[in-house]
Design an enzyme around this catalytic site. Structure first.
Site, PDB file in Angstrom:
ATOM      1  N   SER A  37       8.457  -7.456 -92.834  1.00 40.79           N
ATOM      2  CA  SER A  37       9.381  -8.549 -93.135  1.00 40.79           C
ATOM      3  C   SER A  37       8.860  -9.349 -94.334  1.00 40.79           C
ATOM      4  CB  SER A  37       9.567  -9.427 -91.894  1.00 40.79           C
ATOM      5  OG  SER A  37      10.661 -10.310 -92.045  1.00 40.79           O
ATOM      6  N   ASP A  62      28.304   8.600 -83.757  1.00 44.06           N
ATOM      7  CA  ASP A  62      27.053   8.988 -83.113  1.00 44.06           C
ATOM      8  C   ASP A  62      26.751  10.468 -83.303  1.00 44.06           C
ATOM      9  OD1 ASP A  62      24.889   9.379 -81.477  1.00 44.06           O
ATOM     10  OD2 ASP A  62      25.832   8.668 -79.649  1.00 44.06           O
ATOM     11  N   ASP A 118      24.928  13.565 -86.505  1.00 43.67           N
ATOM     12  CA  ASP A 118      23.633  14.230 -86.705  1.00 43.67           C
ATOM     13  C   ASP A 118      23.425  15.384 -85.743  1.00 43.67           C
ATOM     14  OD1 ASP A 118      23.369  12.778 -84.396  1.00 43.67           O
ATOM     15  OD2 ASP A 118      21.531  11.730 -84.979  1.00 43.67           O
ATOM     16  N   VAL A 143      23.882  15.339 -82.361  1.00 48.39           N
ATOM     17  CA  VAL A 143      23.589  14.995 -80.972  1.00 48.39           C
ATOM     18  C   VAL A 143      24.165  13.617 -80.661  1.00 48.39           C
ATOM     19  CG1 VAL A 143      21.353  13.929 -81.526  1.00 48.39           C
ATOM     20  CG2 VAL A 143      21.749  14.827 -79.236  1.00 48.39           C
ATOM     21  N   ASP A 201      23.473  10.444 -78.784  1.00 53.77           N
ATOM     22  CA  ASP A 201      22.318   9.791 -78.166  1.00 53.77           C
ATOM     23  C   ASP A 201      22.393   8.274 -78.256  1.00 53.77           C
ATOM     24  OD1 ASP A 201      21.954   9.544 -80.862  1.00 53.77           O
ATOM     25  OD2 ASP A 201      19.916  10.350 -80.915  1.00 53.77           O
ATOM     26  N   VAL A 232      22.869   6.553 -80.990  1.00 50.42           N
ATOM     27  CA  VAL A 232      22.335   6.100 -82.273  1.00 50.42           C
ATOM     28  C   VAL A 232      23.104   6.778 -83.401  1.00 50.42           C
ATOM     29  CG1 VAL A 232      20.317   6.087 -83.796  1.00 50.42           C
ATOM     30  CG2 VAL A 232      20.027   5.697 -81.343  1.00 50.42           C
ATOM     31  N   ASP A 238      18.682  -3.042 -88.723  1.00 46.38           N
ATOM     32  CA  ASP A 238      18.018  -4.321 -88.965  1.00 46.38           C
ATOM     33  C   ASP A 238      19.085  -5.369 -89.275  1.00 46.38           C
ATOM     34  OD1 ASP A 238      16.509  -6.493 -89.903  1.00 46.38           O
ATOM     35  OD2 ASP A 238      15.008  -5.191 -90.823  1.00 46.38           O
ATOM     36  N   HIS A 273      14.628  -4.924 -86.453  1.00 42.74           N
ATOM     37  CA  HIS A 273      13.735  -5.554 -87.419  1.00 42.74           C
ATOM     38  C   HIS A 273      12.283  -5.427 -86.980  1.00 42.74           C
ATOM     39  CE1 HIS A 273      12.647  -8.097 -90.729  1.00 42.74           C
ATOM     40  NE2 HIS A 273      12.073  -8.984 -89.943  1.00 42.74           N
TER      41      HIS A 273
END
Length: 532
Positions: free
Chosen positions: A201, A268, A271, A273, A275, A277, A422, A461
Site C-alpha cells: 500500500s 467466473d 478461466d 473453472v 470458483d 473468482v 482491491d 488489499h
C-alpha cells in the site's frame, strides 16, 4: 509450479534466511551500548539511544483505525532510536533500527508504512527480526495514524506543510535507509550483504519511490498493492460519491452486493473453472443494466433494482470522467466489494461511506479546509480537483516516473503483486505503470529481467479475499536477487470457510492463469499461465 516444487522452494528460502552470520549474544549486547552516531546527508542527528530487548511477545502500538495483534517469539535484539531534523524544516523524525543479537542473516530490510503513516514501527520490525533481518522503520516526523493526517497536514498558517509531505513522500525513506545501513554495519562490524525493501500500500508506493529516486539503496524491492499515482487514485476514490450525489441515488450495501455477485456469476467461468473468482475482471463484459427489475432480498424485504441504481453502478465501474466524457482514471473492477460505499444514516436512509484517506486528501491537501464536505462534489468540481491534484502534487508524491533505467543498471530487482479485487487502490494503476515502464525502456524483454508484476484474481488489499494471495513474495525476491532465479510464477494460497487450503500460482503480467480442465480446481497444479 506444483506443491512439491513449492515446498522445496520454501524450504530453500527458509535455509537462506537461517544461514547468515551468527553474532554471540554477549558481544552483540556490548555493541548495542556503544554504537556511533551515523552521518545523514541533508539532516542533523538530534539524539541516538540504544537498548537491548530480551524478545518474547511484543505488543506493537496500534495503527489507527485498527489494533495490531501481538507478535510472538520475537528474538532478543538491539533496538536503536535515532532522531533527525532537516535544517529549516522544523521537523523531528524518528528512525528505529532493530538488530537481532544472534542469527543475523546478513541482510538489511527497510520497512514501509500504511495509509498516512510513513512507517508502522514494531508491527513491521518484529516480523523482520524474527526472520533474521536487521530492519529499520521511520515515522517521517508524523504520528502513527494511517487514516488521519490532521495533526501534520497543515501548518500554522493553514497551508499544506510541504516539508512533512516531502518526508512522507520520499525524503524520510532515504534517510531511514542511510541510517539503517550505517547502524547495521557498525553493530555487526560489516555491512549487510544484501538490502531489501518490504512494503504494501503506502509501503508499496515507497518501494517504487526508492527505485525511482534512490536506485542504489536496495538490491531488491517488494512493493505490493502500491499506492503509486497517489494524487490521482486518492482523488478518484471520491468518484462514487460524485456519481451517487448527482444521481440522488444511494444504493444499499445489499443492492451493491447483488451487482457484485451478478458480475461474478457472469464472468467466473472465463478461466475454465467456476470458483467464485473472476480470473480476469478487466475482460468481464457484464452489463449492470441486466439486473434492472430484479428482486433482491435486503433485511428481509424485497427490493427492485432500478435503472437509476444500475446506472450508478455502471459509472462506478467505468471510473471518473469529465463532463465531456473524457476518462480521468479507473473505476472499481467487477467482482470487487461495492457494499462498503454506503452506510445507513441516523434515520436509516443510505448515505456515502467515507474512505478516510481519500476524504482527508481532498479536505486537507486540495481544499485546505478541514470542514469541507467531499461527499457532495459535482462532476465539474471533481474535474477541477483532479487537475489541481496532478498540477500541485504529482512531482512530490505521484511516484509514477517510468524511467527505471538506473535501478536496472544497479542490478536491482523489483517485485510487485496486486489484488484484482482491491477496493482501496485500483490495480489498473499498477498495470498502467508497467506498460509505461515497458515503453520507456524499449520493450518487455528489457523489463522482465528486473521488474515483474503479478496480479492476484479475487485478492483484496494486501491480503487474500475470494482469491488467494502470495504466501512468501519476499522469499521469491531473495531467490531472484541472490541466486538469479526470476519468479516465473508466484505461489499463492487462501484457506476457505471449511479449512481447506486453496492454492494458485500467480502469473506474471500480462499472462493469466487458465484451468486445464482436468485437475483439482483448488490446486495450483491444475492451471497454466497463458497470454490473455
Amino acid at each position: 509450479m506444483g506443491f512439491a516444487r513449492k515446498s522445496a522452494v520454501l524450504a530453500a528460502t527458509a535455509g537462506l534466511l537461517l544461514a547468515g552470520c551468527s553474532t554471540p549474544a554477549a558481544q552483540a549486547s556490548s555493541r548495542c551500548s556503544s554504537l556511533a552516531e551515523p552521518e545523514v546527508p541533508g539532516a542533523e542527528v538530534v539524539s541516538t539511544t540504544a537498548e537491548e530487548h530480551p524478545g518474547g511477545t511484543i505488543d506493537p502500538p496500534p495503527v489507527p483505525p485498527d489494533p495490531t495483534p501481538p507478535i510472538e517469539n520475537v528474538p532478543p535484539h538491539c533496538a536503536v532510536t535515532i532522531v533527525l531534523t532537516h535544517p529549516g524544516a522544523h521537523d523531528e523524525v524518528t528512525v528505529e533500527v532493530w538488530l537481532p543479537l544472534e542469527n543475523w542473516n546478513g541482510r538489511f530490510q527497510g520497512t514501509g508504512g500504511a495509509g498516512w503513516s510513513t512507517g508502522v514501527s514494531a508491527a513491521a520490525l518484529a516480523p523482520a527480526v524474527k526472520n533474521g533481518y536487521a530492519a529499520a522503520a521511520t515515522d517521517g516526523g508524523h504520528e502513527l495514524n494511517s487514516i488521519d493526517p490532521s495533526r501534520w497536514a497543515l501548518d500554522e498558517q493553514g497551508e499544506v506543510n510541504l516539508e512533512l509531505l516531502e518526508n512522507f513522500a520520499s525524503r524520510s525513506l532515504h534517510d531511514m535507509t542511510v541510517v539503517g545501513k550505517a547502524v547495521t554495519a557498525d553493530f555487526y562490524g560489516e555491512p549487510a550483504r544484501y538490502s531489501y525493501w518490504n512494503g504494501c500500500s503506502t509501503g508499496g508506493r515507497q518501494g517504487f519511490m526508492e527505485a525511482q529516486r534512490y536506485p542504489g539503496d536496495y538490491d531488491g524491492i517488494l512493493a505490493s498493492a502500491p499506492a503509486i499515482n497517489w494524487e490521482r487514485f486518492t482523488t478518484a476514490s471520491q468518484w462514487p460519491h460524485v456519481v451517487m450525489h448527482e444521481a440522488g441515488v444511494y444504493p444499499s450495501p445489499c443492492e451493491f452486493e447483488a451487482f457484485t455477485e451478478a458480475a461474478i456469476e457472469a464472468c467466473d467461468g472465463a478461466d475454465g473453472v467456476v470458483d467464485g473468482v473472476i480470473g480476469d475482471p478487466l475482460r468481464c463484459g457484464f452489463d449492470p443494466a441486466e439486473l434492472v427489475g430484479t428482486q433482491v432480498l435486503c433485511d428481509g424485504e424485497e427490493t427492485t433494482i432500478s435503472a437509476e441504481t444500475a446506472e450508478v453502478v455502471r459509472k462506478i465501474w467505468d471510473g471518473p470522467r469529465t463532463s465531456d466524457d473524457e476518462r480521468l482514471w479507473y473505476g472499481l473492477t467487477k467482482g470487487t466489494l461495492l457494499s462498503n460505499l454506503t452506510t445507513p444514516g441516523p434515520d436509516g436512509t443510505m448515505r456515502p461511506a467515507t474512505f478516510p484517506i481519500a476524504d482527508s486528501w481532498v479536505r486537507y491537501f486540495l481544499k485546505q479546509d478541514p470542514e469541507f464536505d467531499a461527499s457532495a462534489l459535482t462532476t465539474e468540481e471533481f474535474e477541477e480537483l483532479f487537475e489541481q491534484a496532478q498540477r500541485d502534487y504529482n512531482d512530490i508524491i505521484g511516484t509514477d516516473d517510468p524511467d527505471l533505467s538506473e535501478f536496472r543498471e544497479s542490478g536491482g530487482k523489483l517485485l510487485t503483486w496486486h489484488g484484482m479485487s482491491d477496493s482501496l487502490i485500483y490495480p489498473q494503476g499498477t498495470i498502467r505503470y508497467w506498460h509505461e515502464v515497458v515503453r520507456a525502456l524499449g520493450g518487455q524483454h528489457r523489463v522482465d529481467d528486473f521488474f515483474r508484476v503479478f496480479l492476484a484474481p479475487g485478492a483484496e488489499h494486501c491480503s487474500a479475499g475470494r482469491g488467494p494471495a502470495p504466501v512468501d513474495p519476499l522469499g521469491a525476491l531473495v531467490e531472484w536477487v541472490e541466486n538469479g532465479n526470476a519468479p516465473d510464477t508466484l505461489p499463492a494460497a487462501k484457506t476457505d470457510g471449511s479449512g481447506q487450503v486453496i492454492t494458485r500460482d500467480l502469473c506474471p503480467y500480462p499472462q493469466v492463469a487458465q484451468y486445464d480442465g482436468e485437475g483439482d480446481p483448488n490446486q495450483a497444479d491444475s492451471y497454466r499461465c497463458t497470454t490473455a
